[in-house]
Design an enzyme around this catalytic site. Sequence first.
Site, PDB file in Angstrom:
ATOM      1  N   HIS A 150       0.831  -1.221   0.000  1.00 22.13           N
ATOM      2  CA  HIS A 150       0.000   0.000   0.000  1.00 22.13           C
ATOM      3  C   HIS A 150       0.859   1.262   0.000  1.00 22.13           C
ATOM      4  O   HIS A 150       0.453   2.286   0.530  1.00 22.13           O
ATOM      5  CB  HIS A 150      -0.960   0.050   1.197  1.00 22.13           C
ATOM      6  CG  HIS A 150      -1.723  -1.209   1.406  1.00 22.13           C
ATOM      7  ND1 HIS A 150      -2.938  -1.458   0.836  1.00 22.13           N
ATOM      8  CD2 HIS A 150      -1.398  -2.347   2.086  1.00 22.13           C
ATOM      9  CE1 HIS A 150      -3.348  -2.666   1.171  1.00 22.13           C
ATOM     10  NE2 HIS A 150      -2.428  -3.237   1.925  1.00 22.13           N
TER      11      HIS A 150
ATOM     12  N   GLU B  77      11.676   7.952 -16.641  1.00 19.44           N
ATOM     13  CA  GLU B  77      10.400   8.624 -16.947  1.00 19.44           C
ATOM     14  C   GLU B  77       9.953   8.332 -18.378  1.00 19.44           C
ATOM     15  O   GLU B  77       8.786   8.059 -18.646  1.00 19.44           O
ATOM     16  CB  GLU B  77      10.541  10.138 -16.770  1.00 19.44           C
ATOM     17  CG  GLU B  77      10.537  10.588 -15.328  1.00 19.44           C
ATOM     18  CD  GLU B  77      10.739  12.087 -15.206  1.00 19.44           C
ATOM     19  OE1 GLU B  77       9.909  12.739 -14.586  1.00 19.44           O
ATOM     20  OE2 GLU B  77      11.731  12.616 -15.744  1.00 19.44           O
TER      21      GLU B  77
ATOM     22  N   LYS C 289      18.480  20.873 -10.246  1.00 14.90           N
ATOM     23  CA  LYS C 289      17.766  19.652 -10.610  1.00 14.90           C
ATOM     24  C   LYS C 289      18.637  18.611 -11.304  1.00 14.90           C
ATOM     25  O   LYS C 289      19.500  18.923 -12.105  1.00 14.90           O
ATOM     26  CB  LYS C 289      16.593  19.988 -11.564  1.00 14.90           C
ATOM     27  CG  LYS C 289      15.476  20.768 -10.935  1.00 14.90           C
ATOM     28  CD  LYS C 289      14.536  19.931 -10.087  1.00 14.90           C
ATOM     29  CE  LYS C 289      13.685  18.995 -10.882  1.00 14.90           C
ATOM     30  NZ  LYS C 289      12.627  19.674 -11.627  1.00 14.90           N
TER      31      LYS C 289
END
Length: 466
Positions: A157, A291, A284
């Site tokens: 979960h 992705e 970043k």
Amino acid sequence: MSDKTWDGRFSDKTDPSVEAFTSSIDIDKRLYSCDIEGSIAHCRMLAEKSIITKEDASVLIKGLDDIKEEIEKGKFKFDDSMEDIHMHIETALVQKVGKVALKLHTARSRNDQVALDVRMYLRQETLSIIKLTTGLRKALVELAETNLDVILPGYTHMQRAQPVLLSHHLMAYYEMFLRDAQRFNDSLKRVNVMPLGSAALAGTTYPIDREYTAELLDFPKVSANSIDAVSDRDFIIEFLSSASLCMVHFSRLSEELILWSSSEFAFIELSDSFATGSSIMPQKKNPDVPELVRGKTGRVFGDLMAMLSMMKSLPLSYNRDMQEDKVVLFDAVDILKACINIYIKMLPELKINKEIMKKAASEGFLNATDMADYLAVRGMPFREAHACAGKAVRYALDKEKELHELSTKELQSFSSIIKEDIFKFLDTNEMINRRKSGGGTAPKNVKAAIKKAKKDLEKETQRLST
Ligand code: ARG
């Protein structure tokens, strides 16, 4: 009039816009070597059965070989007026060897020809994908082997559940990609069926020898029904569904790598050579490769959906709709191969933040099950033990402590069964060591799984190289 092979019954020229619309050459030119190999085998069979002479056959074969060479050297001119790869090669053959070239299409139609080409192409690509997945599984096993001492929280979960070895987690992906390879391998049985000789749809009046053609092209089986043979694209749907499932596995792995490389997790860091920066935010380091793999998964699903929709309700037998099959098939093959290749390179470059993973595995009451187990092993019914451990968690939460940070006395307030030895039970390493059930995360199991995988991979590599 144009000089199309089928224009005998036409009095007007094809409109150029129709030529452009119906042309598939930009897509199907990649079938050229399968098409030529198939034509050569067909030609040999025709000569063997004296449907054409041996001399004619040698002229045709030589011409086909020359065309192959021209295509490979980039000297061949492709153009829309000739529709597809089959027409291009046949027209070029006429130009090269003259009228004898017109005999090549005896006892054949483009309908069985294209079915043959795609089957030849797909079995080649399926084999190369299986080989690539071997490399991918090898990369996973190696990463698992070099990180055998790394512990991280296992999740259910998306909540921390129980500590597991990172190697165990990685070997879960090994199992998924192993099933993928098995699925691709199994599908080969249905790809490897030779459709030539079905002609347009009804078979042919010529005394052909389909088994001989099959033997020349290394097909173990010939198709049993000519109508089915020119209409069947199940094998493409099957490939796309296996490819989709393989991409599901890639997308799950990608998602985890993306999450794990965020500052929230910081479990891993992608090497600089496999990450990209932001054009505006200097700090970043983006996980673009996983992705994109995650994104491309959607495209492969789309390819499968397109193919299913294309075939749904399509009357027998061949219909031009089916020309679109190659667009989606090639797209999925390219995507899948690109994803496997990039992962093979990226996986060994992952930087594992062992300490952060371990810390995460020892926070958040991941040892609550083990406290319940401790009580149950000492005679308390498991349900009761579960409730007792739950109360201890509640108490520790209020104290802002972990279970193993409570004193023996505090723990004993929940059950008098509890002794000093409970701390051994609550220790993360010990928790992992105790999960010895078959397929569990104990190091002994994981080491054995890695050993077996390495052995299997070695055997597989040997088999695939012969
Ligand atoms: N380019 C066609 C395809 O890919 C080949 C078969 C065409 N057959 C025909 N009768 N028009 O499906």
